[in-house]
Design a protein around this motif. Structure first.
Motif, mmCIF file in Angstrom:
data_model
loop_
_atom_site.group_PDB
_atom_site.id
_atom_site.type_symbol
_atom_site.label_atom_id
_atom_site.label_comp_id
_atom_site.label_asym_id
_atom_site.label_seq_id
_atom_site.Cartn_x
_atom_site.Cartn_y
_atom_site.Cartn_z
ATOM 1 N N PHE A 120 3.070 -52.150 -21.272
ATOM 2 C CA PHE A 120 4.589 -52.271 -21.080
ATOM 3 C C PHE A 120 4.911 -52.148 -22.449
ATOM 4 C CE2 PHE A 120 2.695 -54.401 -17.207
ATOM 5 C CZ PHE A 120 3.562 -53.550 -16.136
ATOM 6 N N GLY A 121 4.412 -52.831 -22.544
ATOM 7 C CA GLY A 121 5.108 -53.120 -24.596
ATOM 8 C C GLY A 121 4.512 -52.299 -25.371
ATOM 9 N N ASP A 122 3.597 -51.435 -24.797
ATOM 10 C CA ASP A 122 2.874 -49.891 -25.834
ATOM 11 C C ASP A 122 3.702 -48.781 -25.434
ATOM 12 O OD1 ASP A 122 1.507 -49.133 -28.070
ATOM 13 O OD2 ASP A 122 -0.870 -48.999 -27.057
ATOM 14 N N LEU A 123 4.058 -48.759 -24.527
ATOM 15 C CA LEU A 123 4.408 -47.732 -23.794
ATOM 16 C C LEU A 123 5.880 -47.454 -23.855
ATOM 17 C CD1 LEU A 123 1.382 -46.280 -21.361
ATOM 18 C CD2 LEU A 123 2.145 -46.019 -23.766
ATOM 19 N N ARG A 124 6.434 -48.905 -23.727
ATOM 20 C CA ARG A 124 8.312 -49.214 -23.184
ATOM 21 C C ARG A 124 8.195 -48.616 -22.067
ATOM 22 N NH1 ARG A 124 6.311 -50.148 -28.102
ATOM 23 N NH2 ARG A 124 7.371 -49.741 -30.236
ATOM 24 N N ILE A 125 7.941 -48.948 -21.424
ATOM 25 C CA ILE A 125 8.112 -48.515 -19.680
ATOM 26 C C ILE A 125 8.491 -50.002 -19.523
ATOM 27 C CG2 ILE A 125 6.430 -46.907 -19.995
ATOM 28 C CD1 ILE A 125 5.147 -48.675 -17.580
ATOM 29 N N GLY A 126 9.483 -49.960 -18.662
ATOM 30 C CA GLY A 126 9.923 -51.537 -17.354
ATOM 31 C C GLY A 126 8.822 -52.065 -17.110
ATOM 32 N N ARG A 127 8.832 -53.428 -15.952
ATOM 33 C CA ARG A 127 8.243 -53.777 -15.436
ATOM 34 C C ARG A 127 8.968 -53.370 -13.749
ATOM 35 N NH1 ARG A 127 4.233 -58.731 -15.875
ATOM 36 N NH2 ARG A 127 4.150 -58.534 -17.990
ATOM 37 N N ARG A 128 10.670 -53.553 -13.729
ATOM 38 C CA ARG A 128 11.398 -53.554 -12.723
ATOM 39 C C ARG A 128 11.321 -51.980 -12.060
ATOM 40 N NH1 ARG A 128 16.647 -57.234 -14.256
ATOM 41 N NH2 ARG A 128 15.497 -58.841 -14.965
ATOM 42 N N GLU A 129 11.028 -50.114 -13.854
ATOM 43 C CA GLU A 129 11.025 -48.865 -12.836
ATOM 44 C C GLU A 129 10.225 -48.791 -11.928
ATOM 45 O OE1 GLU A 129 10.745 -47.191 -16.793
ATOM 46 O OE2 GLU A 129 12.514 -48.098 -17.575
ATOM 47 N N ARG A 130 8.821 -49.906 -11.239
ATOM 48 C CA ARG A 130 7.691 -49.307 -10.672
ATOM 49 C C ARG A 130 7.142 -50.533 -10.093
ATOM 50 N NH1 ARG A 130 6.863 -45.486 -15.375
ATOM 51 N NH2 ARG A 130 8.781 -45.876 -15.596
ATOM 52 N N PRO A 131 6.080 -50.290 -9.523
ATOM 53 C CA PRO A 131 5.608 -51.330 -8.727
ATOM 54 C C PRO A 131 4.720 -51.508 -9.919
ATOM 55 C CG PRO A 131 5.958 -49.197 -6.936
ATOM 56 C CD PRO A 131 6.079 -49.261 -8.572
ATOM 57 N N VAL A 132 4.252 -52.892 -9.735
ATOM 58 C CA VAL A 132 2.722 -53.127 -11.119
ATOM 59 C C VAL A 132 1.802 -54.283 -10.093
ATOM 60 C CG1 VAL A 132 4.547 -53.343 -12.275
ATOM 61 C CG2 VAL A 132 4.267 -55.339 -11.541
ATOM 62 N N ALA A 133 1.809 -53.971 -9.194
ATOM 63 C CA ALA A 133 1.075 -54.426 -8.058
ATOM 64 C C ALA A 133 -1.068 -54.236 -8.573
ATOM 65 C CB ALA A 133 0.625 -54.522 -6.899
ATOM 66 N N PRO A 134 -0.853 -52.745 -8.233
ATOM 67 C CA PRO A 134 -1.712 -52.651 -8.649
ATOM 68 C C PRO A 134 -2.918 -52.210 -9.858
ATOM 69 C CG PRO A 134 -0.290 -50.336 -7.932
ATOM 70 C CD PRO A 134 0.128 -51.230 -8.071
ATOM 71 N N LEU A 135 -1.804 -52.866 -10.998
ATOM 72 C CA LEU A 135 -2.237 -53.411 -12.422
ATOM 73 C C LEU A 135 -2.640 -54.904 -12.355
ATOM 74 C CD1 LEU A 135 -2.485 -52.987 -15.344
ATOM 75 C CD2 LEU A 135 -0.133 -53.480 -15.351
ATOM 76 N N PHE A 136 -1.920 -56.129 -11.313
ATOM 77 C CA PHE A 136 -2.127 -56.951 -11.635
ATOM 78 C C PHE A 136 -3.324 -57.707 -10.819
ATOM 79 C CE2 PHE A 136 1.670 -56.762 -14.408
ATOM 80 C CZ PHE A 136 1.245 -57.533 -15.036
ATOM 81 N N VAL A 137 -2.847 -57.276 -9.208
ATOM 82 C CA VAL A 137 -4.157 -57.059 -8.428
ATOM 83 C C VAL A 137 -4.717 -56.154 -7.863
ATOM 84 C CG1 VAL A 137 -2.577 -59.051 -7.754
ATOM 85 C CG2 VAL A 137 -1.871 -57.205 -6.387
ATOM 86 N N GLY A 138 -4.955 -55.013 -7.968
ATOM 87 C CA GLY A 138 -5.726 -54.179 -7.563
ATOM 88 C C GLY A 138 -5.226 -53.237 -6.543
ATOM 89 N N GLU A 139 -3.945 -53.911 -5.904
ATOM 90 C CA GLU A 139 -3.247 -53.370 -4.653
ATOM 91 C C GLU A 139 -2.807 -51.897 -4.765
ATOM 92 O OE1 GLU A 139 -4.511 -53.934 -1.548
ATOM 93 O OE2 GLU A 139 -5.946 -55.721 -1.919
ATOM 94 N N TRP A 140 -2.675 -51.000 -3.748
ATOM 95 C CA TRP A 140 -2.018 -49.721 -4.345
ATOM 96 C C TRP A 140 -0.673 -50.128 -3.688
ATOM 97 C CZ3 TRP A 140 -3.203 -45.476 -5.485
ATOM 98 C CH2 TRP A 140 -4.540 -44.827 -5.501
ATOM 99 N N ALA A 141 0.530 -48.743 -4.211
ATOM 100 C CA ALA A 141 1.539 -49.825 -4.298
ATOM 101 C C ALA A 141 2.128 -48.368 -4.264
ATOM 102 C CB ALA A 141 2.473 -50.318 -5.241
#
Length: 248
Positions: free
Chosen positions: A227-248
């Motif tokens: 998020f910090g390196d690519l300047r993308i917002g967490r609210r713009e897209r689902p983040v579950a794959p990154l943190f819990v490994g689930e499809w979203a």
């Protein structure tokens, strides 16, 4: 022991198919994207993996990939990674959701005997799940990587064509010595959009194979996040794959 040529942050994202707001399997994925951010350099590289997943290590899969973009600032990747809208004659306006983060970690490019490896170790997710499994993203992996000679003949319909085909600087082109493929040495091959690669599954335990401490590389990578390196917002897209490994 392998010789380290480059290290940096690595991010994996997937782009859902058009109109697929909820992804539940690889069938709803259009592309697997890989962003590499070398620590010794400001530029970022965006790679596309042709099969929508990384090569299977045990099967020693050989997958094609290419460099799609090379930018100096993260903001320049924003348009590529955000949602897109298409106007079609038959279906009206259609939307493709933004690329979704699936994993992040640290990578190395290393010279090993007469070939080169791209190896990485993940920092997130802590416990890879179905999304990473389907995308072929291992907690740690090593791939033999070779660069395709853009001047070598290819079969019709294979590889990039026309304006997308890379024209390498003379010093890099000479590295092929007339051969169809060359090691990724130097990694500067990746700084040219249109460069085509072949990734070959090599090993699960990259640290043991290459004798490079990937744990130490990941500790260095903790200063950066997708998020910090690519300047993308967490609210713009689902983040579950990154943190819990689930499809979203």
């Amino acid at each position: 022991m392998a010789e380290l040529l480059e290290d940096g942050d690595i991010y994996f994202l997937y782009r859902p198919r058009v109109q697929e707001q909820q992804v539940g399997s690889l069938d709803e994925v259009q592309r697997l994207l890989v962003v590499m951010h070398p620590w010794h350099g400001r530029h970022l590289r965006l790679l596309v993996v042709g099969r929508k997943r990384l090569p299977d290590i045990d099967e020693h899969d050989r997958f094609w990939a290419f460099v799609d973009e090379v930018v100096d600032r993260p903001e320049q990747l924003h348009e590529t990674l955000q949602a897109r809208r298409y106007a079609t004659k038959t279906s009206g306006e259609r939307q493709q959701p933004p690329a979704r983060p699936a994993a992040e970690g640290a990578y190395v490019i290393a010279r090993h005997d007469d070939h080169t490896h791209l190896a990485y170790e993940l920092e997130l997710p802590l416990c890879p799940g179905p999304a990473q499994h389907d995308l072929g993203i291992e907690p740690e992996a090593s791939y033999i990587v070779t660069v395709k000679n853009p001047q070598a003949p290819t079969r019709p319909g294979v590889g990039l064509r026309g304006s997308r085909k890379v024209k390498l600087p003379a010093p890099l082109q000479k590295k092929f010595h007339g051969r169809r493929f060359a090691p990724l040495d130097p990694p500067g091959f990746l700084d040219h959009p249109g460069t085509e690669l072949v990734l070959i599954g090599a090993a699960h335990d990259a640290s043991e194979e290459l004798q490079i401490d990937l744990d130490a590389e990941v500790e260095r990578a903790e200063r950066s996040t997708i998020f910090g390196d690519l300047r993308i917002g967490r609210r713009e897209r689902p983040v579950a794959p990154l943190f819990v490994g689930e499809w979203a």
